[in-house]
Design an enzyme around this catalytic site. Sequence first.
Site, mmCIF file in Angstrom:
data_model
loop_
_atom_site.group_PDB
_atom_site.id
_atom_site.type_symbol
_atom_site.label_atom_id
_atom_site.label_comp_id
_atom_site.label_asym_id
_atom_site.label_seq_id
_atom_site.Cartn_x
_atom_site.Cartn_y
_atom_site.Cartn_z
ATOM 1 N N GLU A 1 0.957 -4.150 -3.875
ATOM 2 C CA GLU A 1 1.807 -4.131 -5.073
ATOM 3 C C GLU A 1 3.084 -4.948 -4.862
ATOM 4 O O GLU A 1 4.205 -4.414 -4.885
ATOM 5 C CB GLU A 1 2.153 -2.691 -5.468
ATOM 6 C CG GLU A 1 0.928 -1.917 -5.917
ATOM 7 C CD GLU A 1 1.238 -0.563 -6.520
ATOM 8 O OE1 GLU A 1 2.281 0.018 -6.197
ATOM 9 O OE2 GLU A 1 0.433 -0.071 -7.328
ATOM 10 N N GLU B 1 -7.021 0.099 -6.843
ATOM 11 C CA GLU B 1 -6.432 1.425 -7.067
ATOM 12 C C GLU B 1 -6.627 1.803 -8.526
ATOM 13 O O GLU B 1 -6.297 1.018 -9.421
ATOM 14 C CB GLU B 1 -4.921 1.448 -6.787
ATOM 15 C CG GLU B 1 -4.552 1.407 -5.345
ATOM 16 C CD GLU B 1 -3.058 1.582 -5.104
ATOM 17 O OE1 GLU B 1 -2.385 2.290 -5.873
ATOM 18 O OE2 GLU B 1 -2.576 0.974 -4.133
HETATM 19 C C1 BG6 Z 1 0.654 2.761 -6.119
HETATM 20 C C2 BG6 Z 1 0.758 2.675 -4.638
HETATM 21 O O1 BG6 Z 1 1.924 2.480 -6.600
HETATM 22 O O2 BG6 Z 1 0.354 3.973 -6.746
HETATM 23 C C3 BG6 Z 1 0.291 3.889 -3.886
HETATM 24 O O3 BG6 Z 1 0.140 1.520 -4.133
HETATM 25 C C4 BG6 Z 1 0.598 5.145 -4.681
HETATM 26 O O4 BG6 Z 1 0.877 3.876 -2.612
HETATM 27 C C5 BG6 Z 1 -0.146 5.071 -6.000
HETATM 28 O O5 BG6 Z 1 0.299 6.326 -4.006
HETATM 29 C C6 BG6 Z 1 -0.035 6.309 -6.855
HETATM 30 O O6 BG6 Z 1 1.292 6.681 -6.994
HETATM 31 P P1 BG6 Z 1 1.826 8.136 -6.662
HETATM 32 O O7 BG6 Z 1 3.256 8.030 -6.810
HETATM 33 O O8 BG6 Z 1 1.189 9.035 -7.657
HETATM 34 O O9 BG6 Z 1 1.372 8.436 -5.278
#
Ligand code: BG6
Length: 477
Positions: free
Chosen positions: A179, A372
């Site tokens: 990211e 993701e």
């Molecule tokens: C992304 C990141 O921003 O979102 C992860 O690459 C992160 O590291 C994921 O865990 C989900 O966000 P969160 O804050 O719910 O863990």
Amino acid sequence: MTFPKEFLWGGATAANQSEGAYNLDGRGLANVDVIPHGEKRRAVMTGKLQMFDFEPDLYYPAQGAVDMYHHYEEDIKYFAEMGFKTFRLSIAWSRIFPKGDEFEPNEAGLAYYQRVFETCQRYNIEPLVTITHFDVPMHLITTYGSWRSRKMIDFYERLCRVLFTRYKNLVTHWLTFNEINMILHAPFLAAGLTFSEGENEAEIKYQAVHHQLVASALATKIAHEVNPKNKVGCMLAAGLYYPYTCHPNDIAEAQRMNRQNYAFIDVQSRGKYPSYLLKSWERDGINVVMDLADQEILKAYTVDFISFSYYASRVATAEPNAGERTQGNLLPTIRNPHLEVSEWGWQIDPLGFRSTMNELYDRYQKPLFVVENGLGAHDVPDTNGYVNDEYRIAYLAKHIDAMRDAILIDGVDVMGYTTWGCIDFVSASTGEMKKRYGFIYVDRDNAGNGTLQRTPKASFTWYKKVIATNGDTSFIR
Ligand code: BG6
């Protein structure tokens, strides 16, 4: 109506949120270790409050996380049972170079990831390796000011050369920076940056961005030299901005916000800074220092594919007081009245996922990799410790269906899909364990209590069937 034959189904993790063992086998301290759970977390993540070491009364969830460092064999076995074709994980930089500026790597750190990759290989799981998922060795922060210094390019290059060489026969899919656009919103978490009173934050951030972009291009160069089979991707926190209304000012604002993110990928994929970014620097008096050769490096070594995270779409408006605000991936946004939100206020928008994929593919014409996507939710196990996470299945099914439409109806080229947090671990934004994404429940709470026992949830069985049928989500809903 199935997915392409070679489609890479899997799940994703990050070292700092899952491994724990922050001080074992020679690992050095990193920015990600010293971000506390609780009230001070946001100020530390954004670089407003400097915290370069542990404070006695605070809890630091990354120290122990879910101890994947010692559970990786069990965890990868579970991933194999679900049929994973790929497993995304990241390297903790300070396991390999504890201080970051050494010439010789730490063998214990290298040996650890070697064992992890060999375990993947035994199960025919292709590792997808993020070289850095937010982490920076603390020594590089205190000595050089992290990515604000050009020296970071050399240290990162050294790390990459060691990784590509050592794991030549085990890994061929790499992501340079997780990211990369997150540096604008959480500069300490994402890049180890902090600021002193009166400093020009925007200039420092973009100077750091430039160093990362050059480092990313050089990593791509080295990866291809070491092994021509290596494929290197960039990684964007994606999610389209919609205009709040059809007022031309809102349309222009949504375009501006989208470009703020695309600018990174424009450089990594097209090989040069977009004119709109250069013009905005000029307007804002931002002076980014570049070496003469940088433009050529950026042009010569562009990425092979575009990877991204997608959780939610966003909304932009030119009216300062329009709309309610809601949370979303470290980026608060205007609430979209047409969408439902998760328990943490993230807007749920599967069609936005398809639109985002279309935008990225139109713009870059390179294969996409969804690395993701998932739902952070508060899971409550029953008396047998079992979680019936139908809400997660519903979220993922709708997003997989949208991705299928993007591929089969719109013709978008997508290499694979790794759900976020395929096993429960610490949330990046809130530092909670309570916000879970996994197919596997881990017994650990917000304060670090629990047995760490792993228990598959309902979504585990469901995802196993999705993979076995190459994308059929229908049989549960
Ligand atoms: C992304 C990141 O921003 O979102 C992860 O690459 C992160 O590291 C994921 O865990 C989900 O966000 P969160 O804050 O719910 O863990």
